[in-house]
Design a protein around this motif. Structure first.
Motif, PDB file in Angstrom:
ATOM      1  N   LEU A  61       0.516  -1.003   0.166  1.00 45.13           N
ATOM      2  CA  LEU A  61      -0.078   0.066   0.215  1.00 45.13           C
ATOM      3  C   LEU A  61       0.699   1.635   0.160  1.00 45.13           C
ATOM      4  N   VAL A  62       0.432   2.107  -0.285  1.00 43.75           N
ATOM      5  CA  VAL A  62       1.144   3.667  -0.790  1.00 43.75           C
ATOM      6  C   VAL A  62      -0.082   4.494   0.282  1.00 43.75           C
ATOM      7  N   SER A 120       0.478  -3.181   9.164  1.00 44.63           N
ATOM      8  CA  SER A 120      -0.661  -3.101   7.938  1.00 44.63           C
ATOM      9  C   SER A 120      -0.446  -3.219   6.337  1.00 44.63           C
ATOM     10  N   GLY A 121       0.433  -3.582   6.166  1.00 53.54           N
ATOM     11  CA  GLY A 121       0.807  -3.548   4.660  1.00 53.54           C
ATOM     12  C   GLY A 121       1.430  -2.527   3.272  1.00 53.54           C
ATOM     13  N   ILE A 122       1.898  -1.000   4.600  1.00 55.14           N
ATOM     14  CA  ILE A 122       1.854  -0.206   3.706  1.00 55.14           C
ATOM     15  C   ILE A 122       3.608   0.173   3.938  1.00 55.14           C
ATOM     16  N   TYR A 318      -3.616   3.968  11.374  1.00 63.58           N
ATOM     17  CA  TYR A 318      -2.162   3.858  10.656  1.00 63.58           C
ATOM     18  C   TYR A 318      -2.545   2.457  10.396  1.00 63.58           C
ATOM     19  N   ASP A 319      -3.461   1.975   9.701  1.00 68.57           N
ATOM     20  CA  ASP A 319      -4.325   0.707   9.065  1.00 68.57           C
ATOM     21  C   ASP A 319      -4.409   0.973   7.996  1.00 68.57           C
ATOM     22  N   GLY A 320      -3.815   0.388   6.874  1.00 72.02           N
ATOM     23  CA  GLY A 320      -3.744   0.740   5.850  1.00 72.02           C
ATOM     24  C   GLY A 320      -5.435   0.373   4.998  1.00 72.02           C
ATOM     25  N   PHE A 321      -5.348  -0.493   5.535  1.00 68.20           N
ATOM     26  CA  PHE A 321      -6.947  -1.158   4.864  1.00 68.20           C
ATOM     27  C   PHE A 321      -8.358  -0.081   5.925  1.00 68.20           C
ATOM     28  N   GLU A 322      -8.006  -0.454   7.130  1.00 65.86           N
ATOM     29  CA  GLU A 322      -9.233   0.444   7.497  1.00 65.86           C
ATOM     30  C   GLU A 322      -9.673   1.733   7.045  1.00 65.86           C
ATOM     31  N   LEU A 347      -8.893   0.962  -3.808  1.00 60.43           N
ATOM     32  CA  LEU A 347      -7.903  -0.112  -4.483  1.00 60.43           C
ATOM     33  C   LEU A 347      -6.669   0.769  -5.112  1.00 60.43           C
ATOM     34  N   LYS A 348      -7.427   1.397  -6.111  1.00 59.25           N
ATOM     35  CA  LYS A 348      -5.963   2.546  -6.571  1.00 59.25           C
ATOM     36  C   LYS A 348      -5.865   3.260  -6.029  1.00 59.25           C
ATOM     37  N   MET A 349      -6.867   4.693  -5.450  1.00 57.74           N
ATOM     38  CA  MET A 349      -6.374   5.519  -4.605  1.00 57.74           C
ATOM     39  C   MET A 349      -4.652   4.987  -3.370  1.00 57.74           C
ATOM     40  N   ALA A 350      -4.716   3.383  -2.804  1.00 51.50           N
ATOM     41  CA  ALA A 350      -4.033   3.305  -1.885  1.00 51.50           C
ATOM     42  C   ALA A 350      -2.738   2.453  -2.511  1.00 51.50           C
TER      43      ALA A 350
END
Length: 452
Positions: A61-62, A120-122, A318-322, A347-350
């Motif tokens: 994730l970005v 969280s995958g960032i 700071y949870d990217g999916f949340e 999802l594209k925006m992340a």
């Protein structure tokens, strides 16, 4: 860092986020920091085999915008008069806090933020730092923490003239010092790069805005500023300059394709047209905007106009999916229409859209041969329904949480495996952050002044 090992992630459901929006059942091979093949991968001798049967493989994730030091106020119960608007939040909380941060505090906060991002995958973030009481060499401490974590980032010091013009000049000198230092390192592909950050238009003179833009052009780096975050921003500009925020930015030559505008809540249609015409980009922080009761940025209108928008996490979870889920639901509610945004668009925006904000979309943001190997593996074992190619995007946006991130790879280096961070001592980092937070909370509770 910079991986020299070869890795294969086998039998996963691969969400590529590439130009063709492919979702593939297969494998991803990685060698020397790059993605080599996806799909049907030729068998070979790999240094590391990751079994991903029943799991989701996707780009890291970005995070398009964050202020890492804000992690220190998570859950804080401060003995101050509750703020009633954004200006009071700044005056009573954020400004007193950043004026008391030491460089050691900065390091602790950044390291704790990196832990939360990894978990969280960032894998990439644009970080704006502010410690107005300890400006000099503060970016070295931010960079040191990020480099220790193994993440990828652009970082800059948030120059501000909220107290004096001299303070803004010191902030810009810190940006210049750090950029010059990074250039001297002569690293071909550094994971941590510098950029130019400014606080907001109502704490920036035209001279500071122009200076920041010249510095960014000199070093060919992004310029990032908080734009029209609260109602105070356009009010200040209209009262002092007779222009709205984005109009003023345009007139001083601040806007271009390397300008990232964070928030953009209080902007009108004319300002959106200016953003589009100048090629500027927007970082949207839905959870931070909701936390501070700022309003809702017109992101869907930006999307329809072709303005690049990425998702940030400014001062909240700071949870990217949340964060993805909050964005996805917020705008459906705002428009009272469940059709206005799809899981894929969210999802594209992340991922790939966020990468565009910093000009790195050709290197990260999707899983494609030749791109840097920033990849995460999700293990959504608690999901009670099947996951397949037809519904995986819906599951990622509606079901997955940061706790489902099992493996994180950055630049071909495995920095988390089976939820164990390999690059740093997670327990020590969190303990250190807690001690720093206690000190910060105490400082805030003891302060008294005209703003309280």
């Amino acid at each position: 860092m910079g991986a020299t090992m070869s890795i294969i992630i086998e039998n996963g459901l691969i969400v590529t986020m590439d130009r063709d929006n492919r979702i593939i059942k297969g494998s991803v091979s990685i060698k020397d920091s790059e993605i080599v093949e996806i799909g049907e991968v030729e068998k070979g001798d790999f240094d590391k085999v990751i079994e991903a049967e029943g799991k989701i493989v996707m780009p890291g994730l970005v995070c398009a915008y964050t202020r890492p030091y804000k992690v220190l106020l998570k859950g804080a119960s401060l003995k101050i008069e509750p703020p009633s608007d954004f200006t009071q939040i700044l005056q009573r909380i954020w400004w007193p806090m950043d004026e008391n941060l030491s460089n050691e505090d900065t390091y602790s906060a950044t390291l704790a933020t990196c832990v939360e991002f990894i978990k969280s995958g960032i894998t990439f973030f644009g970080g704006s730092h502010s410690s107005q009481g300890s400006i000099g060499k503060s970016l070295d401490d931010v960079a040191s923490a990020v480099e220790k974590s193994g993440l990828r980032a652009y970082i800059g010091f948030e120059a501000s003239e909220r107290n004096t013009h001299a303070e803004g000049a010191r902030g810009m000198r810190e940006n210049i010092r750090f950029l010059e230092k990074r250039n001297k390192k002569c690293l071909k592909e550094p994971r941590v790069r510098g950029m130019v950050c400014l606080s907001a238009s109502f704490t920036s003179s035209d001279e500071l805005l122009g200076h920041g833009k010249r510095v960014a052009n000199r070093f060919d780096v992004p310029t990032v500023i908080s734009a029209a975050e609260g109602a105070v921003d356009p009010y200040h500009n209209l009262k002092k300059f007779g222009k709205r925020t984005i109009e003023r930015f345009r007139d001083v030559g601040f806007l271009s394709s390397n300008t990232v505008l964070s928030h953009c809540v209080h902007v009108n249609e004319d300002e959106l047209s200016i953003i589009k015409k100048t090629g500027a980009k927007v970082a949207h922080s839905p959870m931070g905007d909701m936390l501070n009761a700022l309003g809702v940025s017109p992101v869907l209108e930006m999307r329809d106009m072709g303005i690049p928008v990425g998702l940030g996490v400014d001062g909240s979870s700071y949870d990217g999916f949340e964060n993805i889920r909050s964005f996805y639901l917020l705008h459906k509610l705002l428009k009272r229409d469940p059709r206005v945004i799809s899981s894929f668009e969210a999802l594209k925006m992340a991922t790939i859209e966020g990468a565009k904000l910093y000009g790195v979309e050709n290197k990260i943001g999707s899983i494609e041969p030749g791109k840097r190997a920033d990849v995460i593996v999700l293990n959504p074992s608690r999901v009670p329904t099947p996951i397949n190619q037809g519904n995986v995007l819906n599951h990622i946006v509606n079901t997955v949480l940061g706790n489902d991130v099992e493996t994180v790879i950055v630049d071909g280096d495995i920095i988390m495996e089976n939820r164990n961070i390999k690059t740093l001592d997670e327990k020590r980092a969190i303990e250190r952050s807690k001690e720093t937070a206690k000190k910060v909370w105490k400082d805030l509770n003891l302060q008294r002044g005209e703003n309280y």
